[in-house]
Design an enzyme around this catalytic site. Sequence first.
Site, PDB file in Angstrom:
ATOM      1  CG  ASP A  14      -2.280   0.643   0.921  1.00 57.69           C
ATOM      2  OD1 ASP A  14      -2.245   1.764   0.375  1.00 57.69           O
ATOM      3  OD2 ASP A  14      -3.344   0.090   1.241  1.00 57.69           O
ATOM      4  CG  ASP A  15      -0.912   4.984  -0.109  1.00 56.21           C
ATOM      5  OD1 ASP A  15      -0.843   4.759  -1.330  1.00 56.21           O
ATOM      6  OD2 ASP A  15      -1.966   5.334   0.467  1.00 56.21           O
TER       7      ASP A  15
END
Length: 473
Positions: free
Chosen positions: A255-256
């Site tokens: 994810d980020d």
Amino acid sequence: MAISTNFTVALLLIGVLQLISFTECRIHVLSGSEVTYPAINCRKHTAFLTDFGGNGDGQTSNTAVFQNAVKNLSQFADNGGAQLIVPPGKWLTGSFNLTNHFTLFIQFGAVILASQDEAEYPVVEPLPSYGHGRDGPGGRFNSLIGGSHLTDVIITGYNGTIDGQGSLWWKKFHKKKLKYTRPYLIELIYSNQIQISNLTLIDSPSWFVHPVYSSDIIIQDLTIRAPVDSPNTDGINPDSCKNVKIQDVFIVSGDDCVAIKSGWDEYGIKFGMPTEQMIIRRLTCISPDSAMIALGSEMSGGIKNIRAEDISAINTESAVRIKTAPGRGAYITDIFVDRMNLQTMKYVFWTTGSYGQHPDPGYDPNALPKVDGINYRNVVAKDVKMAGNMGGIDGDPFTGFCLSNVTIGLSEKPKKLQWNCTEISGVSSNVTPQTCDAFPDNGSMECEYPLDTVPVDTVELKTCSFTTANLIL
Ligand SMILES: *[C@@H]1O[C@H](CO)[C@@H](O)[C@H](O)[C@H]1NC(C)=O
Ligand SMILES: *[C@@H]1O[C@H](CO)[C@@H](O)[C@H](O)[C@H]1NC(C)=O
Ligand SMILES: *[C@@H]1O[C@H](CO)[C@@H](O)[C@H](O)[C@H]1NC(C)=O
Ligand SMILES: *[C@@H]1O[C@H](CO)[C@@H](O)[C@H](O)[C@H]1NC(C)=O
Ligand SMILES: *[C@@H]1O[C@H](CO)[C@@H](O)[C@H](O)[C@H]1NC(C)=O
Ligand SMILES: *[C@@H]1O[C@H](CO)[C@@H](O)[C@H](O)[C@H]1NC(C)=O
Ligand SMILES: *[C@@H]1O[C@H](CO)[C@@H](O)[C@H](O)[C@H]1NC(C)=O
């Protein structure tokens, strides 16, 4: 008798010498050697996990050992503080909390292994600025390493490891078998003077590092790794935090890599605590399906005065991405990015005003976020599918974007449309390929980058030390 004893000693010595010659870095494992490390504060008292009966076989649970150790050492909080040394070995544990004026030092060759047993994680209330757990309504499992209302807390090491053993949690998450939100690896709440440094963090069940409602935070020299297809394994998520530095971190995740947050819809608006005054420096990110730095999507307390410089992404979906939606309210403003190096990207610029994801139907669709004053300069990108996919919100345009000195090299099969700009405006200078009309060329100008420093950036680290106690072969 004497001969055989000498023989044993000699064998042991050969063992030790071999250890030294194999890997020089293991020398400090030997007893009586001094380990030095940089920290915001040194401690008067030193204890080893083994003093409290820790078992580093990788099988025995040390949850009570960690909890007792911290409890015991909290007696020194007002008397010079304490450092708890985790020696080489594999220390299986469930959730435990830290205390004030405390250092957790994870030695080279030491691994804290997160238990996969849900019973090892107490269920705690949702965060007030979220109203819900992030994986679903109701409670959340406490993070592996936690703490609330703390002052002066350090988690560091000589590149020791914290292994979240996330695979089972990811499976359960995908199969919707979890009653509560997955634990984060490290979460510090309502705390100040935080340092997290010189560690390798792997396979968190969900987010890795989550400081929330906290301030004066230094996060540096970390390697963070999770499979690029693992769910919600965000690297570092400062959430309603102030005065934060993140530097020299390498993150591979599903994810980020960094997600700057400040609460969710009506809960975040009510709580009203922004993330502000933050510098990110020398971040390297690999995340094929997410952003190097995300602003949001939970940003309902506001996000302002964020700088990022000398940041690199490789095979990452987008660079510094804005994610928000009607219902979030608040603002994202005064964002400054300087010197970005990108290799193999889907989008260089990506803003999304329709991110969705609401905690419950109780959000106010008229709570529109204000996005203004977003500056990007000195950007080099190669192998890019689309330069800019930049949307604001209908009736709530994003304003004040500035793009200068941007060179984007396209991939072999780029999108036909290179810039898609809707409900957004700003200026540009020296951008290739040529931008959309929303960012007219303003001649030879440079986008702004603040000259002052974020206060935490001037903190000088002290040299702290301890003497290793155990010889572990
Ligand atoms: C914990 O602290 C007490 C003093 O409060 C001390 O006597 C005891 O030895 C400590 N326990 C360990 C295992 O160090
Ligand atoms: C850790 O702190 C949280 C509050 O942040 C609390 O709910 C939890 O019970 C604590 N865990 C332990 C093991 O004391
Ligand atoms: C911490 O990491 C930095 C950068 O890799 C390194 O220079 C420093 O020696 C490390 N310190 C310790 C105690 O590991
Ligand atoms: C720390 O260890 C990891 C492997 O666990 C390695 O990939 C990384 O390069 C090391 N970092 C430093 C600064 O030594
Ligand atoms: C444009 O950006 C590149 C890459 O960061 C840098 O090397 C160059 O000096 C910049 N040019 C100007 C005029 O600032
Ligand atoms: C451009 O962006 C808008 C709004 O984000 C979207 O509705 C539209 O489909 C996009 N157009 C193309 C050609 O991708
Ligand atoms: C655009 O250029 C003009 C003239 O050089 C300058 O005064 C103005 O500040 C620039 N606008 C921005 C947003 O930088």
